[in-house]
Design a protein around this motif. Structure first.
Motif, mmCIF file in Angstrom:
data_model
loop_
_atom_site.group_PDB
_atom_site.id
_atom_site.type_symbol
_atom_site.label_atom_id
_atom_site.label_comp_id
_atom_site.label_asym_id
_atom_site.label_seq_id
_atom_site.Cartn_x
_atom_site.Cartn_y
_atom_site.Cartn_z
ATOM 1 N N UNK A 14 0.897 -1.256 -0.188
ATOM 2 C CA UNK A 14 0.022 -0.033 -0.001
ATOM 3 C C UNK A 14 1.007 1.198 -0.116
ATOM 4 N N UNK A 15 0.309 2.354 -0.416
ATOM 5 C CA UNK A 15 1.080 3.483 -0.246
ATOM 6 C C UNK A 15 0.223 4.685 0.403
ATOM 7 N N UNK A 16 0.667 5.338 1.355
ATOM 8 C CA UNK A 16 0.007 6.510 2.048
ATOM 9 C C UNK A 16 0.309 7.924 1.570
ATOM 10 N N UNK A 17 -0.915 8.641 1.388
ATOM 11 C CA UNK A 17 -0.699 9.940 0.952
ATOM 12 C C UNK A 17 -1.223 10.712 2.098
ATOM 13 N N UNK A 18 -0.414 11.703 2.484
ATOM 14 C CA UNK A 18 -0.897 12.608 3.591
ATOM 15 C C UNK A 18 -1.037 13.994 2.817
ATOM 16 N N UNK A 19 -2.196 14.496 2.821
ATOM 17 C CA UNK A 19 -2.524 15.663 2.345
ATOM 18 C C UNK A 19 -2.264 16.995 3.271
ATOM 19 N N UNK A 20 -1.888 18.015 2.755
ATOM 20 C CA UNK A 20 -1.495 19.087 3.841
ATOM 21 C C UNK A 20 -2.528 20.126 3.996
ATOM 22 N N UNK A 21 -3.407 19.414 4.696
ATOM 23 C CA UNK A 21 -4.728 20.258 5.078
ATOM 24 C C UNK A 21 -4.709 20.167 6.921
ATOM 25 N N UNK A 22 -5.553 21.157 7.349
ATOM 26 C CA UNK A 22 -5.701 21.059 8.665
ATOM 27 C C UNK A 22 -7.030 20.734 8.929
ATOM 28 N N UNK A 23 -7.529 19.445 9.779
ATOM 29 C CA UNK A 23 -6.763 18.584 10.339
ATOM 30 C C UNK A 23 -6.203 17.741 9.112
ATOM 31 N N UNK A 24 -4.962 16.911 9.313
ATOM 32 C CA UNK A 24 -4.240 16.256 8.345
ATOM 33 C C UNK A 24 -5.488 15.236 7.577
ATOM 34 N N UNK A 25 -5.279 15.145 6.437
ATOM 35 C CA UNK A 25 -6.128 13.928 5.740
ATOM 36 C C UNK A 25 -5.170 12.835 5.126
ATOM 37 N N UNK A 26 -5.345 11.783 5.449
ATOM 38 C CA UNK A 26 -4.548 10.600 4.923
ATOM 39 C C UNK A 26 -5.409 9.405 4.264
ATOM 40 N N UNK A 27 -5.046 9.202 2.973
ATOM 41 C CA UNK A 27 -5.597 7.901 2.490
ATOM 42 C C UNK A 27 -4.485 7.097 2.063
ATOM 43 N N UNK A 28 -5.005 5.685 1.949
ATOM 44 C CA UNK A 28 -4.233 4.587 1.599
ATOM 45 C C UNK A 28 -4.691 4.097 0.244
ATOM 46 N N UNK A 29 -3.796 3.551 -0.434
ATOM 47 C CA UNK A 29 -4.141 2.856 -1.859
ATOM 48 C C UNK A 29 -3.471 1.644 -2.139
ATOM 49 N N UNK A 30 -3.879 0.840 -2.847
ATOM 50 C CA UNK A 30 -2.887 -0.580 -3.235
ATOM 51 C C UNK A 30 -1.829 -0.182 -4.271
#
Length: 123
Positions: A68-84
């Motif tokens: 999986x990969x993890x993407x952390x979006x630079x927003x407040x509060x932090x937003x994290x999404x995982x994808x295969x």
């Protein structure tokens, strides 16, 4: 820090797969991410029996194994999404086949698990 009590024995493909997928929730995490549940809170709602800490640790291990990969979006509060990853997607047909096998043998498996639990509780 965790220190392994027994040395790793990675002599065949099954040993390698076991090491990568060992963890109570990893296969379900891969399946749910594949199914479109990408945020940690969504994954926790799909697997409420798991603590957030354990899910985080198992997601980190899946990330370390490049499934999986993890993407952390630079927003407040932090937003994290995982994808295969493509590598992770290659496991989906195998996970699907395991699920189908479990569905086809559900009654037998439930009976055997119940017997085992009964035996363990009466030792």
């Amino acid at each position: 820090m965790y220190e392994r009590k027994t040395p790793l024995d990675l002599n065949c493909g099954l040993d390698l797969v076991g090491e990568v997928l060992y963890g109570k929730w990893k296969i379900r995490l891969l399946w749910f991410i594949h199914s479109g549940h990408k945020r940690p809170s969504e994954l926790h709602r799909k697997i409420p029996a798991a603590s957030r800490r354990v899910l985080h640790m198992q997601l980190k291990e899946l990330e370390d194994h490049e499934l999986v990969t993890k993407v952390v979006y630079p927003v407040v509060p932090p937003k994290v999404e995982y994808s295969l990853t493509d590598f992770g997607k290659s496991l989906i047909p195998i996970i699907s086949a395991l699920g189908q096998w479990g569905d086809e043998h559900e009654e037998r498996l439930r009976t055997q698990i119940s017997k085992r639990l009964y035996f363990l509780s009466n030792e």
